[in-house]
Design a protein around this motif. Structure first.
Motif, mmCIF file in Angstrom:
data_model
loop_
_atom_site.group_PDB
_atom_site.id
_atom_site.type_symbol
_atom_site.label_atom_id
_atom_site.label_comp_id
_atom_site.label_asym_id
_atom_site.label_seq_id
_atom_site.Cartn_x
_atom_site.Cartn_y
_atom_site.Cartn_z
ATOM 1 N N LYS A 334 0.786 -1.062 -0.075
ATOM 2 C CA LYS A 334 0.065 0.001 -0.051
ATOM 3 C C LYS A 334 0.822 1.403 0.011
ATOM 4 N N LEU A 335 1.966 1.330 0.678
ATOM 5 C CA LEU A 335 2.806 2.465 0.601
ATOM 6 C C LEU A 335 3.595 2.662 -0.612
ATOM 7 N N SER A 336 3.970 1.440 -1.110
ATOM 8 C CA SER A 336 4.696 1.299 -2.445
ATOM 9 C C SER A 336 3.618 1.941 -3.493
ATOM 10 N N ARG A 337 2.469 1.603 -3.511
ATOM 11 C CA ARG A 337 1.430 2.273 -4.238
ATOM 12 C C ARG A 337 1.136 3.737 -4.025
ATOM 13 N N GLY A 338 1.171 4.035 -2.868
ATOM 14 C CA GLY A 338 1.196 5.528 -2.630
ATOM 15 C C GLY A 338 1.997 6.293 -3.237
ATOM 16 N N ILE A 339 3.328 6.244 -3.544
ATOM 17 C CA ILE A 339 4.336 6.519 -4.084
ATOM 18 C C ILE A 339 3.959 6.643 -5.729
ATOM 19 N N GLU A 367 15.806 2.094 -5.460
ATOM 20 C CA GLU A 367 16.085 0.851 -4.747
ATOM 21 C C GLU A 367 15.047 0.081 -4.066
ATOM 22 N N HIS A 368 13.984 0.901 -3.753
ATOM 23 C CA HIS A 368 13.017 0.289 -2.913
ATOM 24 C C HIS A 368 12.131 -0.452 -3.947
ATOM 25 N N PHE A 369 11.982 0.124 -5.155
ATOM 26 C CA PHE A 369 10.886 -0.502 -6.312
ATOM 27 C C PHE A 369 11.770 -1.809 -6.466
ATOM 28 N N ILE A 370 13.154 -1.920 -6.667
ATOM 29 C CA ILE A 370 13.807 -3.195 -6.802
ATOM 30 C C ILE A 370 13.523 -3.965 -6.072
ATOM 31 N N TYR A 381 6.088 -2.775 -10.333
ATOM 32 C CA TYR A 381 7.444 -2.359 -9.361
ATOM 33 C C TYR A 381 8.723 -2.342 -10.300
ATOM 34 N N LEU A 382 8.754 -3.276 -11.246
ATOM 35 C CA LEU A 382 9.955 -3.055 -12.039
ATOM 36 C C LEU A 382 9.835 -2.008 -12.907
ATOM 37 N N ASN A 383 8.608 -1.599 -13.537
ATOM 38 C CA ASN A 383 8.388 -0.829 -14.355
ATOM 39 C C ASN A 383 8.915 0.600 -13.621
ATOM 40 N N ASP A 446 24.846 -9.959 -5.377
ATOM 41 C CA ASP A 446 25.985 -9.813 -4.627
ATOM 42 C C ASP A 446 26.274 -8.540 -4.506
ATOM 43 N N TYR A 447 25.903 -7.521 -3.423
ATOM 44 C CA TYR A 447 26.385 -6.254 -3.480
ATOM 45 C C TYR A 447 26.519 -5.770 -2.019
ATOM 46 N N ALA A 448 27.168 -4.664 -1.759
ATOM 47 C CA ALA A 448 27.159 -4.218 -0.346
ATOM 48 C C ALA A 448 25.751 -3.274 0.076
ATOM 49 N N PRO A 449 25.137 -3.993 1.167
ATOM 50 C CA PRO A 449 23.971 -3.257 1.310
ATOM 51 C C PRO A 449 23.976 -1.992 2.315
ATOM 52 N N TYR A 450 22.957 -1.131 2.598
ATOM 53 C CA TYR A 450 22.980 -0.394 3.364
ATOM 54 C C TYR A 450 22.537 -0.867 4.661
ATOM 55 N N LEU A 451 23.074 -0.412 5.774
ATOM 56 C CA LEU A 451 22.729 -1.024 7.005
ATOM 57 C C LEU A 451 21.339 -1.162 7.493
ATOM 58 N N GLU A 452 20.606 0.046 7.380
ATOM 59 C CA GLU A 452 19.232 0.168 7.870
ATOM 60 C C GLU A 452 18.238 -0.337 6.674
ATOM 61 N N ASP A 453 18.445 -1.134 5.686
ATOM 62 C CA ASP A 453 17.687 -1.646 4.773
ATOM 63 C C ASP A 453 17.358 -3.057 4.961
ATOM 64 N N PRO A 454 16.295 -3.345 5.425
ATOM 65 C CA PRO A 454 16.008 -4.760 5.787
ATOM 66 C C PRO A 454 15.715 -5.609 4.748
ATOM 67 N N TYR A 455 15.421 -5.146 3.524
ATOM 68 C CA TYR A 455 15.156 -6.012 2.319
ATOM 69 C C TYR A 455 16.430 -6.691 1.872
ATOM 70 N N LYS A 456 17.543 -6.209 2.353
ATOM 71 C CA LYS A 456 18.680 -6.927 2.123
ATOM 72 C C LYS A 456 18.538 -8.530 2.276
ATOM 73 N N SER A 457 17.695 -8.885 3.186
ATOM 74 C CA SER A 457 17.437 -10.285 3.372
ATOM 75 C C SER A 457 16.748 -11.138 2.226
ATOM 76 N N LEU A 458 16.321 -10.339 1.207
ATOM 77 C CA LEU A 458 15.974 -11.030 0.205
ATOM 78 C C LEU A 458 17.137 -11.287 -0.936
ATOM 79 N N PHE A 459 18.134 -10.835 -0.788
ATOM 80 C CA PHE A 459 19.321 -11.046 -1.620
ATOM 81 C C PHE A 459 20.310 -11.666 -0.799
ATOM 82 N N ARG A 460 21.290 -12.207 -1.611
ATOM 83 C CA ARG A 460 22.527 -12.582 -1.145
ATOM 84 C C ARG A 460 23.458 -11.540 -0.444
ATOM 85 N N ARG A 461 23.893 -11.603 0.918
ATOM 86 C CA ARG A 461 24.473 -10.729 1.463
ATOM 87 C C ARG A 461 26.095 -10.525 0.874
ATOM 88 N N GLY A 462 26.235 -9.216 0.693
ATOM 89 C CA GLY A 462 27.558 -9.049 0.277
ATOM 90 C C GLY A 462 28.553 -8.322 1.013
#
Length: 462
Positions: A334-339, A367-370, A381-383, A446-462
């Motif tokens: 809902k928040l993402s659609r709000g944007i 980065e959020h839409f990704i 969201y990819l669009n 494989d990337y170096a994430p922002y500390l405060e971004d929880p969505y990094k758990s969706l990806f391989r931690r780099g």
């Protein structure tokens, strides 16, 4: 015009175009870099004399300075494997290490927001976080030793109040609350149980300052707005991430995920209740936005990371991860659609002024839409990520092979547009978001994430 090939510069976004833009940004950053032996640093605001210790403009910080630009180059190294980018990342952190003065760097001189200048974004912990990531990549003990030294010092610099740990009492993400997230990361990296104990004790300070909100749930008086130079009125109840309820709840939920302390989880859920009750919805309730402040400027909607849906959604994603309850995931969407309903990323509004930076603008949205595409696999969201990339590139200034972004960083000075170099507020952050999309389109996780971004758990931690 059907069947006529589009002029190349206006062609669709692809990995090649994104990387080209990133490299052009590097060329601009290089113009304002300085190197002495193995240390590299960058002018925070080129051709302008900025005091090295200005709040959120410190030249060693992850927000605006060398630590953040080092993280950008570490991301670029992970994307390309080119050693030159790794050397720049190391050079930036070597500069940060060289400027470190131990416990002195945890003394706050801020008159209006004490403690925020020693937090993760502006203080030594930001560089220590990047040093930890460099240690994981290089195995170099000096990066491990620096990160451990900073972590030990930040614990020593704190003091206890009724069994809780605090520094100066500014407990939002923008302040010392982010140190709790850093301590959790340090615990995960170095396995020192004292780091987790300190994080839990500091979380108690935040838990003890919750208030019952009139709309239900919990809120925090997280910023003394009466002392803030651009506000000067009492009304420090914010629902958002960097200095509001979403950030406080996110910190507590994060500590719960390590400790199992049910009180922290219950309070985090209370923060979510406050936010959902305060939110404004479209008629079909499929999209939502949350006001900037619940006592004044109640018709202002930020759209980015700091106080907008990008940041606020992080609490709800974290709660979804912990509980598995679909209602939390649904509010993320809902928040993402709000944007999108607000017309962003291409359309600007009062809470999304021409701020071309990760903190408040389209780079954070990209980065959020990704992340949300990875979560939902919904093509919309990819669009939106493609649209954000086109917007970011279109807002840039390109001259003689150099690319940069001007940004009106301060909402209270929309007429003032300047080109910063940094990660959270400058051109490095714009390029970093484009790099993330390039990696995502190529299938790399494989990337170096922002500390405060929880969505990094969706990806391989780099």
């Amino acid at each position: 015009m059907n069947g006529v090939n589009l002029i190349k510069i206006f062609g669709p976004v692809n990995s090649e175009k994104l990387l080209k833009t990133v490299y052009e940004t590097h060329e601009w950053l290089e113009k304002y870099s300085h190197k002495v032996e193995d240390r590299i640093w960058w002018d925070v605001l080129p051709q302008t004399d900025v005091c090295k210790d200005t709040f959120l403009l410190r030249d060693t910080s992850i927000y605006a300075g060398a630590a953040g630009i080092a993280l950008f180059y570490l991301r670029l190294y992970k994307a390309t494997g080119e050693e030159g980018w790794l050397k720049r990342a190391e050079g930036g952190i070597n500069y940060v290490i060289g400027r470190y003065n131990g416990l002195e760097n945890f003394k706050s001189n801020s008159e209006f927001l004490p403690g925020a200048d020693i937090g993760f974004l502006n203080g030594p912990a930001g560089g220590a976080y990047v040093a930890s990531r460099l240690y994981e990549v290089t195995g170099e003990s000096r990066y491990r030793d620096y990160a451990i030294s900073v972590t030990d010092d930040l614990i020593s610099a704190a003091h206890e109040e009724e069994g809780a740990l605090t520094w100066y009492g500014t407990y939002g993400i923008i302040g010392e609350g982010s140190l709790i997230l850093y301590l959790l990361d340090a615990y995960e990296t170095f396995k020192n149980p004292e780091y987790l104990k300190a994080a839990e004790k500091a979380a108690r300070y935040i838990a003890g300052r919750k208030e019952n909100a009139p709309v239900g749930g919990y809120r925090w008086y997280a910023m003394p707005t009466e002392n803030f130079p651009t506000i000067r009125k009492k009304g420090g109840y914010f629902p958002g991430f960097e200095y509001g309820a979403a950030g406080c709840g996110y910190i507590l939920a994060s500590v719960y995920s390590y400790t199992g302390n049910e009180e922290f989880l219950d309070i985090a859920k209370g923060a979510a209740t406050y936010i959902t009750n305060l939110a404004d919805y479209t008629d079909d309730t499929r999209a939502a936005l949350v006001r900037y402040n619940d006592t004044y400027l109640t018709d202002l909607y930020y759209l980015g990371v700091c106080q907008g849906p990008v940041g606020t959604s992080r609490l709800f994603f974290k709660l979804y991860e912990i509980t598995g309850e679909d209602a939390y995931r649904e509010f993320v969407e809902k928040l993402s659609r709000g944007i999108l309903v607000a017309g962003a990323p291409s359309k600007h509004s009062a809470g999304y002024w021409h701020t071309n930076c990760y903190c408040c603008g389209a780079p954070g949205m990209l980065e959020h839409f990704i992340n949300i595409h990875k979560l939902t696999h919904d093509r919309v969201y990819l669009n939106a990520a493609y649209d954000a990339a086109q917007t970011i590139i279109g807002e840039s200034t390109y001259l003689d092979g150099l690319r940069k972004w001007y940004t009106s960083w301060n909402r209270h000075e929309p007429f003032k547009s300047e080109a910063y170099t940094g990660l959270y507020l400058g051109s490095a952050g714009c390029a970093s978001s484009l790099l993330t999309l390039s990696q995502y389109l190529s299938g790399s996780e494989d990337y170096a994430p922002y500390l405060e971004d929880p969505y990094k758990s969706l990806f391989r931690r780099g």
